[in-house]
Design an enzyme around this catalytic site. Sequence first.
Site, PDB file in Angstrom:
ATOM      1  N   ASP A   1       0.749  -1.296  -0.002  1.00 25.20           N
ATOM      2  CA  ASP A   1       0.040  -0.153  -0.044  1.00 25.20           C
ATOM      3  C   ASP A   1       0.716   1.118  -0.015  1.00 25.20           C
ATOM      4  O   ASP A   1       0.345   2.464   0.076  1.00 25.20           O
ATOM      5  CB  ASP A   1      -0.920  -0.002   1.423  1.00 25.20           C
TER       6      ASP A   1
ATOM      7  N   ASP B   1      -6.395  -4.838  -5.740  1.00 20.54           N
ATOM      8  CA  ASP B   1      -6.212  -3.533  -5.228  1.00 20.54           C
ATOM      9  C   ASP B   1      -4.811  -3.015  -5.717  1.00 20.54           C
ATOM     10  O   ASP B   1      -4.548  -1.792  -5.942  1.00 20.54           O
ATOM     11  CB  ASP B   1      -6.501  -3.093  -3.625  1.00 20.54           C
TER      12      ASP B   1
END
Length: 418
Positions: free
Chosen positions: A131, A193
């Site tokens: 992330d 993602d």
Amino acid sequence: MINTIKFLLFSTVFLLFACQDSPKKNKVKAEIETQEAVSTLNLDSAINNCVTQLEIAVPKLTDLTKHPRLIETDEKEWKEVPNGRLVWTSGFYPGILWYMYDLTKDEKWKLEAIKRTEVFEDFKTITEHHDIGFMMFPAFGNGYQLGDKKEYKDILLTSATSLASRYNPNVGTIKSWSNKMHPRWQQHITIIDNMLNLELLFWAAKNGGDSNLKDIAIKHAETTMKNHFRDDYTSWHVIEYDSVTGNVLNHHTKQGYADDSRWSRGQAWGIYGYSMVYRETGDKKFLDFAQNLSDKYLEYLPEDYIPHWDFDVPNLEEEERDASAAAVVASGLLELSTFIEDETKKEKYYNAAIKMLSSLSSEKYSGVGKADSFLLHSTGAKSLGSEIDVALIYADYYYIEALDRLKKIKSQKDVAQL
């Protein structure tokens, strides 16, 4: 008897043609509704509403050790969470401020963006998860590109190298999560993602970083394209790979309804991600794939184009919507539309994005007068019992990005018509 037979024949023919005309009528009705949405979206008003919302929220968000994450159902103010190396949402608030500066050219938003961006500099060495792309590119990437903060270059290059350290050449993807964080999976985990983190690698390869960063991004996109999607172009959320052989071990979900269900934001990440990968590579296979993902997603949308949080959850019409998925797709489709040469398909994606933005800007989904956010009614992870029917900071980020993209598209069209 003869009259009865004639009546039955007439009735059968009538019903046959009625059934044949129904899809056409539905298509015409949908096209009319889409055109109405295109004509009713007031871009300047939508942008001004964002200005108003930020002017309300920013004076309240003064603790630089925290960032806004969500507004709970029926609450008005942002719930802030501590900035941390494991908190993936930290980059979206500064990213919003950079987009507001880009839209308005008001220096106060640039100053606020700088202040909120530079507290994350130490995150450039994050290697614990994937992330870092979400955390650093909306903040430092937008600062570099929209705010002309060229001093952010080295921070972004270091961030890209940190992200690339999670790449496993045996698998061909970047590992998303550590197994310690998510003990359900024992080997190499990649989630859909992760497609959006690739933009950091592409940027770095173009701006002085190792050219291998682009190779890693492309390979990740290719492997994901091969393994992360069903034959009908819908996405799984989590793929577990054998770390040594690269074989697919399991298809799972974490935030969707079930392992085999179609989580709407997962499909959104795919649409946005492959549109971006085509932009960075020019490889038509990615353009074709982005269109296939988009076409499938559009098939499942309700009338207002804001999806339920999962397309396969039972009692669908009673389930919560996910405005964040709509915002991600709206932004992705606007970009995708600029790559399409076929005018019919270009218009299809552009108009779909406008319809999404029209709904998001409407009384039903807007936070104006109700909360400090741009948008309401997002669903983060209902399957985990969290962030259900709330405002989410990343919904606001992709919404304002979409408005920024739309404004630039309209400006380019105006210039072309001169």
